[in-house]
Design a protein around this motif. Structure first.
Motif, PDB file in Angstrom:
ATOM      1  N   GLN A  55       0.879  -1.181   0.000  1.00 36.23           N
ATOM      2  CA  GLN A  55       0.000   0.000   0.000  1.00 36.23           C
ATOM      3  C   GLN A  55       0.909   1.221   0.000  1.00 36.23           C
ATOM      4  O   GLN A  55       1.790   1.331   0.863  1.00 36.23           O
ATOM      5  CB  GLN A  55      -0.867  -0.017   1.246  1.00 36.23           C
ATOM      6  N   LEU A  56       0.710   2.087  -0.972  1.00 36.44           N
ATOM      7  CA  LEU A  56       1.600   3.243  -1.094  1.00 36.44           C
ATOM      8  C   LEU A  56       0.990   4.398  -0.301  1.00 36.44           C
ATOM      9  O   LEU A  56      -0.076   4.919  -0.645  1.00 36.44           O
ATOM     10  CB  LEU A  56       1.814   3.621  -2.560  1.00 36.44           C
ATOM     11  N   ASP A  69      -2.286   4.268  -3.588  1.00 33.50           N
ATOM     12  CA  ASP A  69      -2.422   3.113  -4.498  1.00 33.50           C
ATOM     13  C   ASP A  69      -2.111   1.803  -3.761  1.00 33.50           C
ATOM     14  O   ASP A  69      -1.361   1.796  -2.774  1.00 33.50           O
ATOM     15  CB  ASP A  69      -1.414   3.206  -5.653  1.00 33.50           C
ATOM     16  N   THR A  70      -2.686   0.704  -4.228  1.00 30.31           N
ATOM     17  CA  THR A  70      -2.264  -0.614  -3.724  1.00 30.31           C
ATOM     18  C   THR A  70      -1.746  -1.466  -4.898  1.00 30.31           C
ATOM     19  O   THR A  70      -2.199  -1.317  -6.033  1.00 30.31           O
ATOM     20  CB  THR A  70      -3.420  -1.381  -3.043  1.00 30.31           C
ATOM     21  N   PHE A 114       9.099   1.962   5.261  1.00 26.24           N
ATOM     22  CA  PHE A 114       7.738   1.446   5.426  1.00 26.24           C
ATOM     23  C   PHE A 114       7.191   1.902   6.777  1.00 26.24           C
ATOM     24  O   PHE A 114       7.941   2.094   7.736  1.00 26.24           O
ATOM     25  CB  PHE A 114       7.653  -0.070   5.238  1.00 26.24           C
ATOM     26  N   VAL A 115       5.876   2.100   6.800  1.00 22.10           N
ATOM     27  CA  VAL A 115       5.263   2.649   8.020  1.00 22.10           C
ATOM     28  C   VAL A 115       4.215   1.699   8.603  1.00 22.10           C
ATOM     29  O   VAL A 115       3.576   2.019   9.606  1.00 22.10           O
ATOM     30  CB  VAL A 115       4.632   4.049   7.753  1.00 22.10           C
ATOM     31  N   ASP A 155       6.435   4.031   2.377  1.00 22.40           N
ATOM     32  CA  ASP A 155       6.525   5.484   2.383  1.00 22.40           C
ATOM     33  C   ASP A 155       6.762   5.986   0.956  1.00 22.40           C
ATOM     34  O   ASP A 155       7.812   6.529   0.623  1.00 22.40           O
ATOM     35  CB  ASP A 155       7.684   5.884   3.318  1.00 22.40           C
ATOM     36  N   LEU A 156       5.777   5.760   0.118  1.00 25.42           N
ATOM     37  CA  LEU A 156       5.881   6.150  -1.304  1.00 25.42           C
ATOM     38  C   LEU A 156       4.604   6.867  -1.732  1.00 25.42           C
ATOM     39  O   LEU A 156       3.530   6.503  -1.217  1.00 25.42           O
ATOM     40  CB  LEU A 156       6.074   4.922  -2.200  1.00 25.42           C
TER      41      LEU A 156
END
Ligand SMILES: Cc1cc2nc3c(=O)[nH]c(=O)nc-3n(C[C@H](O)[C@H](O)[C@H](O)COP(=O)(O)OP(=O)(O)OC[C@H]3O[C@@H](n4cnc5c(N)ncnc54)[C@H](O)[C@@H]3O)c2cc1C
Ligand code: FES
Length: 370
Positions: free
Chosen positions: A288-289, A294-295, A331-332, A369-370
């Motif tokens: 998941q961005l 977006d996924t 990544f979060v 984290d995008l």
């Protein structure tokens, strides 16, 4: 060997002048113990964990190199001879080392150092159909400037009584450096060199000359004349105490490793891959961005990098094997199964390598984290 028309050395033959006498019981016991140790050292995930290869992308030298010359070595294979732009000596290196090249358009790729041509670096690059960096490198000419990082060595050469080198196609590049070292050390060596056709194989004549002037022996086989490589025959070229060094496609490499572990002809097995092995034990998961919302679904047999690049073709990458760090993202959320050899435990708390790491369980959602 079955296709022995080109092979002149019988399996387990002595190519040099060393005479081996039958060892006593004590020596045999020590020999058996050292073989077990060598196998564990050369080919065990435990040892990898204890002594991880950490050829980190952000360490080592970084400098500008100028293309001194280009040489067409074989079909679609071009060598570049590089020296430092500032005229300083190039950093020293050992056989098996590679450098990161940043091409003029900004792509970073690894290339092994292929031999020691008079104080310069030689890289030899096969042009891959639809390959971005390799195609670009083939357009470079004398005087062009590249950024170089390294050298680093994830394929070091240990001392051995006999070396069994196996190269498939462009996999000859690190092996050539190792052979030069074996020649210099007066060691015995055998090269099994396989390619699509004779015209596709770089350095054959130079390698044969090296064999003639040392304790070496070269076996060249090609798909068009001899058929596909036969792992059992290749391993049989070992002499019991041989250290085997393999550079070629992942599938061949893994069949050779299985064969080497079964055989008494080789004592150690070392390999380097230019392209990643297939995903093993993968389960599907989701990216998941966080910033775009977006996924992206990641299939069981693909990497997060490949899945993400379907919608974001510019997502950077380089080695695709988890050792260079080019694809690291933050990544979060979500639990990650880290499969890289580049991040520290602290870095792994909030970043991951897209090329090898995966969701920890089936269906895991990794929030990037995008
Ligand atoms: C440690 C190391 C050392 C290396 N040393 C060398 C070397 O000495 N000489 C050399 O030519 N390359 C070497 N490589 C490979 C090199 O780094 C690049 O991956 C290669 O040049 C392809 O890059 P590209 O940008 O042209 O292809 P990309 O644009 O990255 O890929 C294009 C397509 O080609 C496929 N592809 C990528 N590589 C290959 C391949 N080898 N065979 C078939 N398909 C491929 C990709 O999966 C993709 O579908 C090395 C790689 C590593 C990790
Ligand atoms: S591309 Fe090198 S670590 Fe992922």
């Amino acid at each position: 060997m079955t296709n022995d028309a080109v092979v002149t050395a019988p399996a387990h033959s002595h190519l040099g002048e060393v005479t081996v006498t039958a060892p006593g019981i004590g020596l045999r016991a020590i020999g058996a113990a050292s073989r077990v140790y060598a196998r564990v050292v050369a080919d065990s995930s435990i040892v990898t964990a204890l002594s991880p290869a950490r050829p980190r992308r952000n360490v080592g030298y970084e400098f500008e190199a100028v293309v001194d010359d280009t040489i067409d070595e074989a079909e679609d294979v071009r060598s570049l001879l590089l020296s430092r732009r500032d005229g300083m000596p190039l950093p020293t290196w050992l056989p098996g080392a590679h450098i990161d090249i940043t091409t003029p358009s900004g792509r970073v790729r690894q290339y092994s150092l292929a031999g020691r041509p008079a104080g310069r670096y030689r890289i030899s690059v096969r042009k891959i159909p639809s390959g971005s960096a390799s195609t670009e490198i083939h357009t470079l000419t004398r005087g062009d400037v590249l950024r170089v990082r390294g050298p680093r060595n994830a394929f070091p050469m240990a001392e051995a009584e006999h070396y069994l080198f196996v190269a498939a196609g462009i996999g000859i590049t690190p092996i050539r450096s190792m052979i030069e070292r074996a020649v210099q050390d007066g060691a015995r060596w055998t090269l099994y060199y396989h390619g699509r056709s004779r015209a596709s194989l770089p350095f054959v004549a130079a390698l044969q000359r090296m064999a003639l002037t040392s304790h070496g022996h070269v076996v060249v086989k090609t798909d068009d004349a001899d058929g596909l490589p036969i792992p059992a025959d290749i391993v049989d070229l070992g002499m019991g105490t041989s250290a085997m060094y393999v550079c070629g496609p992942a599938a061949l490499s893994s069949r050779l490793r299985d064969e080497a572990l079964r055989s008494t002809a080789v004592r150690e097995f070392h390999t380097e891959l230019f392209t990643p092995a297939a995903v093993v034990d993968g389960m599907p998961f989701v990216l998941q961005l966080d910033r775009s919302g977006d996924t992206v679904e990641v299939g069981a047999q693909e990497t997060a990098l490949d899945a993400l690049r379907r919608s974001r073709p510019d997502q950077p990458y380089s080695c695709r094997q988890g050792f260079c760090g080019a694809c690291v993202v933050g990544f979060v959320g979500g639990r990650v199964e880290h499969r890289d050899r580049v991040l520290t435990e602290t870095e792994r708390e909030n970043s991951l390598t897209l090329c090898v790491s995966r969701g920890a369980v089936e269906g895991e959602v990794l929030v990037l984290d995008l």
